[in-house]
Design a protein around this motif. Structure first.
Motif, mmCIF file in Angstrom:
data_model
loop_
_atom_site.group_PDB
_atom_site.id
_atom_site.type_symbol
_atom_site.label_atom_id
_atom_site.label_comp_id
_atom_site.label_asym_id
_atom_site.label_seq_id
_atom_site.Cartn_x
_atom_site.Cartn_y
_atom_site.Cartn_z
ATOM 1 N N VAL A 52 0.831 -1.206 0.000
ATOM 2 C CA VAL A 52 0.000 0.000 0.000
ATOM 3 C C VAL A 52 0.866 1.257 0.000
ATOM 4 O O VAL A 52 2.028 1.223 0.397
ATOM 5 N N HIS A 53 0.252 2.371 -0.439
ATOM 6 C CA HIS A 53 0.955 3.647 -0.529
ATOM 7 C C HIS A 53 0.296 4.744 0.301
ATOM 8 O O HIS A 53 0.783 5.877 0.313
ATOM 9 N N SER A 54 -0.823 4.426 0.965
ATOM 10 C CA SER A 54 -1.546 5.441 1.729
ATOM 11 C C SER A 54 -2.459 4.764 2.748
ATOM 12 O O SER A 54 -2.718 3.554 2.670
ATOM 13 N N ALA A 55 -2.971 5.574 3.668
ATOM 14 C CA ALA A 55 -3.928 5.068 4.654
ATOM 15 C C ALA A 55 -5.197 4.586 3.957
ATOM 16 O O ALA A 55 -5.773 3.564 4.342
ATOM 17 N N GLU A 56 -5.624 5.295 2.928
ATOM 18 C CA GLU A 56 -6.840 4.911 2.204
ATOM 19 C C GLU A 56 -6.671 3.540 1.554
ATOM 20 O O GLU A 56 -7.562 2.691 1.624
ATOM 21 N N GLU A 57 -5.529 3.310 0.916
ATOM 22 C CA GLU A 57 -5.263 1.996 0.320
ATOM 23 C C GLU A 57 -5.221 0.915 1.386
ATOM 24 O O GLU A 57 -5.762 -0.180 1.194
ATOM 25 N N ALA A 58 -4.594 1.215 2.503
ATOM 26 C CA ALA A 58 -4.483 0.230 3.586
ATOM 27 C C ALA A 58 -5.861 -0.159 4.103
ATOM 28 O O ALA A 58 -6.141 -1.345 4.284
ATOM 29 N N LEU A 59 -6.729 0.821 4.323
ATOM 30 C CA LEU A 59 -8.081 0.526 4.796
ATOM 31 C C LEU A 59 -8.823 -0.330 3.777
ATOM 32 O O LEU A 59 -9.527 -1.285 4.149
ATOM 33 N N GLY A 60 -8.652 -0.037 2.506
ATOM 34 C CA GLY A 60 -9.287 -0.834 1.460
ATOM 35 C C GLY A 60 -8.822 -2.273 1.470
ATOM 36 O O GLY A 60 -9.627 -3.202 1.376
ATOM 37 N N VAL A 61 -7.516 -2.486 1.608
ATOM 38 C CA VAL A 61 -6.965 -3.842 1.640
ATOM 39 C C VAL A 61 -7.484 -4.598 2.846
ATOM 40 O O VAL A 61 -7.893 -5.752 2.768
ATOM 41 N N LEU A 62 -7.512 -3.932 4.006
ATOM 42 C CA LEU A 62 -7.937 -4.599 5.229
ATOM 43 C C LEU A 62 -9.441 -4.862 5.264
ATOM 44 O O LEU A 62 -9.896 -5.748 5.968
ATOM 45 N N GLU A 63 -10.220 -4.108 4.476
ATOM 46 C CA GLU A 63 -11.665 -4.317 4.440
ATOM 47 C C GLU A 63 -12.080 -5.420 3.474
ATOM 48 O O GLU A 63 -13.188 -5.912 3.539
ATOM 49 N N GLU A 64 -11.166 -5.816 2.576
ATOM 50 C CA GLU A 64 -11.456 -6.916 1.653
ATOM 51 C C GLU A 64 -11.663 -8.198 2.447
ATOM 52 O O GLU A 64 -11.049 -8.402 3.485
ATOM 53 N N LYS A 65 -12.498 -9.054 1.923
ATOM 54 C CA LYS A 65 -12.705 -10.361 2.566
ATOM 55 C C LYS A 65 -11.457 -11.211 2.373
ATOM 56 O O LYS A 65 -10.971 -11.349 1.264
ATOM 57 N N PRO A 66 -10.948 -11.794 3.476
ATOM 58 C CA PRO A 66 -9.743 -12.652 3.350
ATOM 59 C C PRO A 66 -10.042 -13.922 2.579
ATOM 60 O O PRO A 66 -11.118 -14.358 2.450
#
Length: 130
Positions: free
Chosen positions: A116-130
């Motif tokens: 990730v390159h930003s907080a927004e990207e990080a939140l998006g990745v972490l909100e994806e279903k594992p």
């Protein structure tokens, strides 16, 4: 172009994740290099090492910058945790081969995360279903 350092972006991510979800806990991975040897104490409190040798501390090469746990629902009424990770890069930063291999390895083991390159990207990745 954003001139934030990776460390600044990591702090923004940790703050954003803390505000967004109590179900995710992230830790910063720290590594370093140091010297060891036979200690010789000199004047003015200075320490000198004889037979000095360098050593690395911490985690394996390629280990992600941020890692932790995220609560997931296993069955109704039963929660568990999954390992999560984020490799943080500044704008224009490049991913090392060891980081690519580690990301693939962790995903293959069932961990949830990415680069990730930003907080927004990080939140998006972490909100994806594992």
């Amino acid at each position: 172009m954003d001139n934030k350092t990776e460390h600044e972006i990591q702090n923004e991510i940790r703050l954003a994740v803390t505000k967004k979800s109590k179900a995710t806990t992230l830790f910063r991975a720290n590594v370093g290099k140091a010297w060891t040897g036979k200690k010789v104490v000199c004047c003015d409190g200075m320490v000198t090492l004889s037979e000095a040798r360098a050593f690395s501390t911490g985690l394996p090469i390629g280990f992600p910058d941020l890692f932790g746990l995220q609560t997931v629902k296993i069955t109704e009424g039963k929660d568990g945790a999954v390992f999560v990770f984020l490799e943080v890069k500044r704008s224009g930063g490049r991913v090392m081969k060891a980081q690519e291999r580690m990301t693939k390895h962790l995903r293959d083991l069932g961990a949830h995360g990415g680069i990730v390159h930003s907080a927004e990207e990080a939140l998006g990745v972490l909100e994806e279903k594992p």
